[in-house]
Design an enzyme around this catalytic site. Sequence first.
Site, PDB file in Angstrom:
ATOM      1  N   SER A   7     -44.286  13.246  44.029  1.00 62.80           N
ATOM      2  CA  SER A   7     -43.114  12.983  44.871  1.00 62.80           C
ATOM      3  C   SER A   7     -43.399  11.765  45.750  1.00 62.80           C
ATOM      4  O   SER A   7     -42.503  10.994  46.057  1.00 62.80           O
ATOM      5  CB  SER A   7     -42.708  14.211  45.674  1.00 62.80           C
ATOM      6  N   GLY A   8     -44.651  11.591  46.148  1.00 67.89           N
ATOM      7  CA  GLY A   8     -45.112  10.288  46.650  1.00 67.89           C
ATOM      8  C   GLY A   8     -45.733   9.568  45.460  1.00 67.89           C
ATOM      9  O   GLY A   8     -46.318  10.227  44.598  1.00 67.89           O
ATOM     10  N   ARG A  53     -57.677  17.421  55.058  1.00 68.13           N
ATOM     11  CA  ARG A  53     -57.116  16.156  54.606  1.00 68.13           C
ATOM     12  C   ARG A  53     -56.494  15.455  55.814  1.00 68.13           C
ATOM     13  O   ARG A  53     -55.659  16.041  56.511  1.00 68.13           O
ATOM     14  CB  ARG A  53     -56.038  16.416  53.568  1.00 68.13           C
ATOM     15  N   HIS A  96     -50.641   7.229  40.338  1.00 64.77           N
ATOM     16  CA  HIS A  96     -50.427   8.546  40.945  1.00 64.77           C
ATOM     17  C   HIS A  96     -48.926   8.688  41.155  1.00 64.77           C
ATOM     18  O   HIS A  96     -48.368   8.152  42.110  1.00 64.77           O
ATOM     19  CB  HIS A  96     -51.200   8.638  42.272  1.00 64.77           C
ATOM     20  N   HIS A 110     -53.309   7.854  49.140  1.00 63.49           N
ATOM     21  CA  HIS A 110     -53.661   8.635  47.941  1.00 63.49           C
ATOM     22  C   HIS A 110     -55.131   8.433  47.548  1.00 63.49           C
ATOM     23  O   HIS A 110     -55.508   8.632  46.390  1.00 63.49           O
ATOM     24  CB  HIS A 110     -52.772   8.274  46.725  1.00 63.49           C
ATOM     25  N   LYS A 117     -50.972  23.670  53.056  1.00 64.67           N
ATOM     26  CA  LYS A 117     -51.629  24.112  51.827  1.00 64.67           C
ATOM     27  C   LYS A 117     -53.089  24.400  52.143  1.00 64.67           C
ATOM     28  O   LYS A 117     -53.695  23.689  52.963  1.00 64.67           O
ATOM     29  CB  LYS A 117     -51.557  23.031  50.754  1.00 64.67           C
ATOM     30  N   GLY A 170     -46.696  11.968  36.451  1.00 62.66           N
ATOM     31  CA  GLY A 170     -47.674  11.381  35.529  1.00 62.66           C
ATOM     32  C   GLY A 170     -48.317  12.413  34.619  1.00 62.66           C
ATOM     33  O   GLY A 170     -48.555  12.159  33.436  1.00 62.66           O
ATOM     34  N   GLU A 225     -57.088  16.689  44.530  1.00 68.05           N
ATOM     35  CA  GLU A 225     -57.480  16.188  45.856  1.00 68.05           C
ATOM     36  C   GLU A 225     -58.263  17.243  46.630  1.00 68.05           C
ATOM     37  O   GLU A 225     -59.187  16.918  47.373  1.00 68.05           O
ATOM     38  CB  GLU A 225     -56.222  15.781  46.639  1.00 68.05           C
ATOM     39  N   ARG A 279     -38.486   8.015  49.114  1.00 66.37           N
ATOM     40  CA  ARG A 279     -38.834   6.747  49.783  1.00 66.37           C
ATOM     41  C   ARG A 279     -38.547   5.583  48.835  1.00 66.37           C
ATOM     42  O   ARG A 279     -38.751   5.716  47.636  1.00 66.37           O
ATOM     43  CB  ARG A 279     -40.319   6.753  50.161  1.00 66.37           C
ATOM     44  N   ASN A 319     -54.699  21.230  53.996  1.00 63.82           N
ATOM     45  CA  ASN A 319     -53.868  20.037  53.810  1.00 63.82           C
ATOM     46  C   ASN A 319     -52.526  20.317  54.489  1.00 63.82           C
ATOM     47  O   ASN A 319     -51.696  21.051  53.954  1.00 63.82           O
ATOM     48  CB  ASN A 319     -53.693  19.806  52.305  1.00 63.82           C
TER      49      ASN A 319
HETATM   50  P1  ADP Z   1     -46.698  15.917  45.787  1.00 56.33           P
HETATM   51  O1  ADP Z   1     -46.645  14.445  46.075  1.00 56.33           O
HETATM   52  O2  ADP Z   1     -45.707  16.738  46.557  1.00 56.33           O
HETATM   53  O3  ADP Z   1     -48.100  16.493  45.739  1.00 56.33           O
HETATM   54  P2  ADP Z   1     -46.671  16.345  42.916  1.00 56.33           P
HETATM   55  O4  ADP Z   1     -47.771  15.446  42.484  1.00 56.33           O
HETATM   56  O5  ADP Z   1     -46.883  17.811  42.814  1.00 56.33           O
HETATM   57  O6  ADP Z   1     -46.126  15.949  44.341  1.00 56.33           O
HETATM   58  O7  ADP Z   1     -45.369  15.949  42.083  1.00 56.33           O
HETATM   59  C1  ADP Z   1     -44.171  16.620  42.290  1.00 56.33           C
HETATM   60  C2  ADP Z   1     -43.094  15.943  41.485  1.00 56.33           C
HETATM   61  O8  ADP Z   1     -43.472  15.886  40.099  1.00 56.33           O
HETATM   62  C3  ADP Z   1     -41.783  16.718  41.481  1.00 56.33           C
HETATM   63  O9  ADP Z   1     -40.974  16.295  42.546  1.00 56.33           O
HETATM   64  C4  ADP Z   1     -41.161  16.350  40.166  1.00 56.33           C
HETATM   65  O10 ADP Z   1     -40.297  15.255  40.383  1.00 56.33           O
HETATM   66  C5  ADP Z   1     -42.296  15.866  39.318  1.00 56.33           C
HETATM   67  N1  ADP Z   1     -42.491  16.668  38.102  1.00 56.33           N
HETATM   68  C6  ADP Z   1     -43.173  17.810  37.963  1.00 56.33           C
HETATM   69  N2  ADP Z   1     -43.093  18.251  36.679  1.00 56.33           N
HETATM   70  C7  ADP Z   1     -42.352  17.343  35.999  1.00 56.33           C
HETATM   71  C8  ADP Z   1     -41.895  17.208  34.655  1.00 56.33           C
HETATM   72  N3  ADP Z   1     -42.206  18.103  33.722  1.00 56.33           N
HETATM   73  N4  ADP Z   1     -41.133  16.145  34.346  1.00 56.33           N
HETATM   74  C9  ADP Z   1     -40.798  15.224  35.273  1.00 56.33           C
HETATM   75  N5  ADP Z   1     -41.199  15.298  36.544  1.00 56.33           N
HETATM   76  C10 ADP Z   1     -41.963  16.327  36.917  1.00 56.33           C
END
Ligand code: ADP
Length: 394
Positions: A209-210, A91, A206, A179, A15, A328, A377, A239, A8
Site C-alpha cells: 500500500s506504500g 520499528r 517494494h 522501507h 502490529k 509485488g 520486515e 499517496r 510496529n
Molecule cells: P502495507 O504497506 O500495508 O504493509 P502490503 O505490503 O501488505 O501493505 O500490501 C497491501 C496491498 O497489496 C493491498 O492494499 C493490495 O492493494 C495489494 N495486494 C494484496 N494482494 C494482492 C493481489 N493478489 N493482487 C493485487 N494486489 C494485491
Amino acid sequence: MDALLVVNAGSSSLKFQVFGIAGMDLTRQIRGKIDGIGTKPRLQATAADGSRLIDQTYDAKAVRDLPTAIAEARRWLLTLEGFKLRAVGHRVVHGGPDYVRPALIDAGVLDRLASYQDLAPLHQPNNLAPIRMAMEINPGVPQVACFDTAFHRGHAEHTDCYALPRAFYDEGVRRYGFHGLSYEYIAERLREVAPRAARGRVIVAHLGSGASMCALREGRSVESTMGFTALDGLPMGTRPGQLDPGVVLYLILQKGMKAQAVSDLLYHDAGLKGLSGLSNDMRDLLASDDPHAALAVAHFVYRCVLNAGMLTAALGGVDAFVFTAGVGENSAPIRARIVEGLAWLGAELDPAANEAGAMLISAAASRVAVHVLPTDEELMIARHTLALISAPNA
Ligand code: ADP
C-alpha cells in the site's frame, strides 16, 4: 522459552510478533495486530502454524488510541505462558541523519529520536509511544530501535541532497528513503537464493500500500525513489508519489487550502484511490471494468517502469529485478506489465513461472533475472534486536 517481541506501531494499527530465541536462532511464534484503533478495534493473533489464538472486537472507546491499544495487546500477551521476554525490537520510521544502524535505546537515544519528530510528524510520535511505554513497564528489558531510513544512509551526498540552499540540508531536509528494513531483508535473502545477482546491480520494487524502489549495488542501497518523506516516488494506495511542488503551491495559494487539508489529501486521498475514485486496493482496480480503475493501474505501471529506468541509470545497468510486498508478491498481472515495460533492458518474462508466483519468473534468455521474494520486515527487526542484545558490550 526466551523470546523477543517485535512492535510496529502506526496511526490506526499496532502490529506485533513474538519470536523464540535459541542461541542466535529465531523462530516465529506469534503474529498479532490490533487494527481499527479508535474506530472498529479488533485484536487478532495467530500461532506459528496459522491457528487462531484470539480474534476479539472492542468498543471504539475501549481502544481509542495507541496507548490503550498497547495496553490491550500487553494484557493479552501476559496471558500467554512459557515466554520469557528478553528484548523488544521497535520499528521506527525515522532515524534522522545520524542513525545508520539499529540502536539500543536509552533516555539519550529517545530524546534524539523525539527531536526528529518535525521530520516525520505523522509517524514518529506513534513509533515513540510504544517505546516509552515498554521502557516504563519493563525497565530491565532492552529496547532496540530499527529504522526505515538507516539502510539508505550510505547514499552519496550528491544523491542525498535537494537543490535548495545548504542550510536546509544541514537542518535535515534530505532524501532519506524509506522501507529500509524491507530492502535490507531482501538484500540478505538475495545472497541466499541468487548470490551472483546479490553481488551485482539490483532493483528491488517494494509494492505494497506504500510503494518504493531501491537500487542495490553489492547489497548496499545507492538510491531510493522515496525522499524526505514517504510521499515521493511511485504512486501508492493513497499517496500520489512524485508531484510537482507547484501543485502544492497551487492548492495553497490559488485554492486557499489549509496545510492540514493538503496533508490529508496527499497522505490519504490521492494515489490509486484518488485517481480511480474507487479504491486504494490494487485487487479492486484489477477486478473493475471502470475506465478510471484502468487509468489508475496504467499510471501505476507506467511510473514503476519510469522509476526503474531512473534507478538503472543510477546503477549504470541492472542485473536483477525483485518484486516484493503485497502487490509485488501477489499480483501476476502487475508484474507482467512492469516486466513488459522493462523489455528495453532485456527483461523477458516466463509467463507460467509468473502465474505460479515462482521465485524466479524471468525466461532463461532474459538479460535481467526477475525474482519474486516475500519481504519480512519483522524478522529483520528480530535479527537486529538479537544481534544487539548479544553483542559483548550490550
Ligand atoms: P502495507 O504497506 O500495508 O504493509 P502490503 O505490503 O501488505 O501493505 O500490501 C497491501 C496491498 O497489496 C493491498 O492494499 C493490495 O492493494 C495489494 N495486494 C494484496 N494482494 C494482492 C493481489 N493478489 N493482487 C493485487 N494486489 C494485491
